[in-house]
Design a protein around this motif. Structure first.
Motif, PDB file in Angstrom:
ATOM      1  N   GLU A   1       0.847  -1.188  -0.267  1.00  0.00           N
ATOM      2  CA  GLU A   1      -0.123  -0.236   0.010  1.00  0.00           C
ATOM      3  C   GLU A   1       0.840   1.268   0.029  1.00  0.00           C
ATOM      4  N   ARG A   2       1.778   1.404   0.746  1.00  0.00           N
ATOM      5  CA  ARG A   2       2.706   2.358   0.984  1.00  0.00           C
ATOM      6  C   ARG A   2       3.362   2.692  -0.196  1.00  0.00           C
ATOM      7  N   LEU A   3       3.886   1.518  -1.021  1.00  0.00           N
ATOM      8  CA  LEU A   3       4.534   1.639  -2.266  1.00  0.00           C
ATOM      9  C   LEU A   3       3.675   2.115  -3.496  1.00  0.00           C
ATOM     10  N   THR A   4       2.321   1.741  -3.355  1.00  0.00           N
ATOM     11  CA  THR A   4       1.428   2.203  -4.272  1.00  0.00           C
ATOM     12  C   THR A   4       0.901   3.482  -4.331  1.00  0.00           C
ATOM     13  N   ARG A   5       1.123   4.300  -3.019  1.00  0.00           N
ATOM     14  CA  ARG A   5       0.694   5.371  -2.801  1.00  0.00           C
ATOM     15  C   ARG A   5       1.988   6.345  -3.521  1.00  0.00           C
ATOM     16  N   LYS A   6       3.296   6.058  -2.954  1.00  0.00           N
ATOM     17  CA  LYS A   6       4.380   6.523  -3.417  1.00  0.00           C
ATOM     18  C   LYS A   6       5.588   5.819  -3.794  1.00  0.00           C
ATOM     19  N   PRO A   7       5.934   5.799  -4.936  1.00  0.00           N
ATOM     20  CA  PRO A   7       7.339   4.712  -5.231  1.00  0.00           C
ATOM     21  C   PRO A   7       8.712   5.239  -4.344  1.00  0.00           C
ATOM     22  N   GLY A   8       9.243   3.930  -4.027  1.00  0.00           N
ATOM     23  CA  GLY A   8      10.421   4.536  -3.137  1.00  0.00           C
ATOM     24  C   GLY A   8      11.033   3.074  -2.793  1.00  0.00           C
ATOM     25  N   ARG A   9      11.536   3.111  -1.601  1.00  0.00           N
ATOM     26  CA  ARG A   9      12.127   1.780  -1.272  1.00  0.00           C
ATOM     27  C   ARG A   9      11.879   1.486   0.269  1.00  0.00           C
ATOM     28  N   VAL A  10      11.626   0.357   0.523  1.00  0.00           N
ATOM     29  CA  VAL A  10      11.077  -0.104   1.863  1.00  0.00           C
ATOM     30  C   VAL A  10      12.037  -1.443   2.612  1.00  0.00           C
ATOM     31  N   ALA A  11      12.719  -1.232   3.343  1.00  0.00           N
ATOM     32  CA  ALA A  11      13.561  -2.569   3.940  1.00  0.00           C
ATOM     33  C   ALA A  11      12.442  -3.407   4.448  1.00  0.00           C
ATOM     34  N   VAL A  12      12.356  -4.714   4.089  1.00  0.00           N
ATOM     35  CA  VAL A  12      11.283  -5.486   4.269  1.00  0.00           C
ATOM     36  C   VAL A  12      11.772  -6.712   5.093  1.00  0.00           C
ATOM     37  N   ALA A  13      13.057  -6.898   5.267  1.00  0.00           N
ATOM     38  CA  ALA A  13      13.374  -7.768   6.305  1.00  0.00           C
ATOM     39  C   ALA A  13      14.815  -8.170   6.501  1.00  0.00           C
ATOM     40  N   ARG A  14      15.357  -8.607   7.638  1.00  0.00           N
ATOM     41  CA  ARG A  14      16.677  -8.659   7.786  1.00  0.00           C
ATOM     42  C   ARG A  14      16.786 -10.174   7.973  1.00  0.00           C
ATOM     43  N   CYS A  15      17.745 -10.669   7.416  1.00  0.00           N
ATOM     44  CA  CYS A  15      18.154 -12.160   7.212  1.00  0.00           C
ATOM     45  C   CYS A  15      19.686 -12.250   7.657  1.00  0.00           C
ATOM     46  N   PRO A  16      19.698 -13.681   8.189  1.00  0.00           N
ATOM     47  CA  PRO A  16      21.213 -13.884   8.724  1.00  0.00           C
ATOM     48  C   PRO A  16      22.030 -14.320   7.760  1.00  0.00           C
ATOM     49  N   SER A  17      21.882 -14.651   6.535  1.00  0.00           N
ATOM     50  CA  SER A  17      22.740 -14.911   5.383  1.00  0.00           C
ATOM     51  C   SER A  17      22.392 -14.292   4.094  1.00  0.00           C
ATOM     52  N   GLN A  18      23.438 -14.393   3.234  1.00  0.00           N
ATOM     53  CA  GLN A  18      23.043 -13.895   1.765  1.00  0.00           C
ATOM     54  C   GLN A  18      22.066 -14.856   1.213  1.00  0.00           C
ATOM     55  N   ALA A  19      22.167 -15.990   1.362  1.00  0.00           N
ATOM     56  CA  ALA A  19      21.441 -17.256   0.786  1.00  0.00           C
ATOM     57  C   ALA A  19      19.813 -17.313   1.467  1.00  0.00           C
ATOM     58  N   ASP A  20      19.640 -16.636   2.629  1.00  0.00           N
ATOM     59  CA  ASP A  20      18.358 -16.609   3.038  1.00  0.00           C
ATOM     60  C   ASP A  20      17.792 -15.245   2.448  1.00  0.00           C
TER      61      ASP A  20
END
Ligand SMILES: [Zn+2]
Length: 146
Positions: free
Chosen positions: A89-108
């Motif tokens: 919803e946020r990116l629909t209103r306004k294009p941009g970037r959002v950090a959506v998750a942290r992961c322990p490894s690059q593969a994750d």
């Protein structure tokens, strides 16, 4: 005879539930919990209705005034994942970037990215999303952009 709204929405969405991402049987009774129904992503926003979506009757959020939730699967290793619908919803209103998750490894992070882009291709097919993975803070940040 014209198509019903349900058939129209169902055909557009390939008879797949927008919330649980599982098939919906067009021939099942609309009174069955697994039967088809029409839902709306932005139905509660004042004044303007969003696109109508196909949902199982039991998954449908409109009538119960329940905020829709698209879950991250348990198979992914994501820490502090962002709510998917809120992010879209946020990116629909306004294009941009959002950090959506942290992961322990690059593969994750790559697994989470692949799952998210595939899921979003059905959840919000009208929007073009990209992801990037940024290392830092002892982990890997999955960033969604449009
Ligand atoms: Zn469903």
């Amino acid at each position: 005879m014209g198509m019903s709204k349900l058939d129209e929405v169902g055909d557009r969405e390939s008879w797949r539930c927008w919330l649980c991402d599982e098939p919906v049987d067009p021939n099942m009774s609309v009174n069955d919990p697994r039967g088809p129904s029409v839902d709306g992503i932005f139905a509660t926003k004042k004044g303007k209705g969003g696109p109508e979506r196909l949902a199982h009757r039991a998954c449908n959020t409109k009538k119960g005034a329940v905020a829709p939730v698209v879950p991250w699967p348990d198979s992914l290793f994501v820490i502090d994942p962002a709510p998917i619908i809120g992010t879209v919803e946020r990116l629909t209103r306004k294009p941009g970037r959002v950090a959506v998750a942290r992961c322990p490894s690059q593969a994750d992070a790559e697994d989470a990215s692949a799952w998210l882009l595939d899921r979003l291709s059905r959840l919000a097919p009208e929007l073009a999303f990209e992801t990037s993975i940024e290392s830092g803070g002892g982990g890997f940040l999955l960033v969604l952009r449009r």
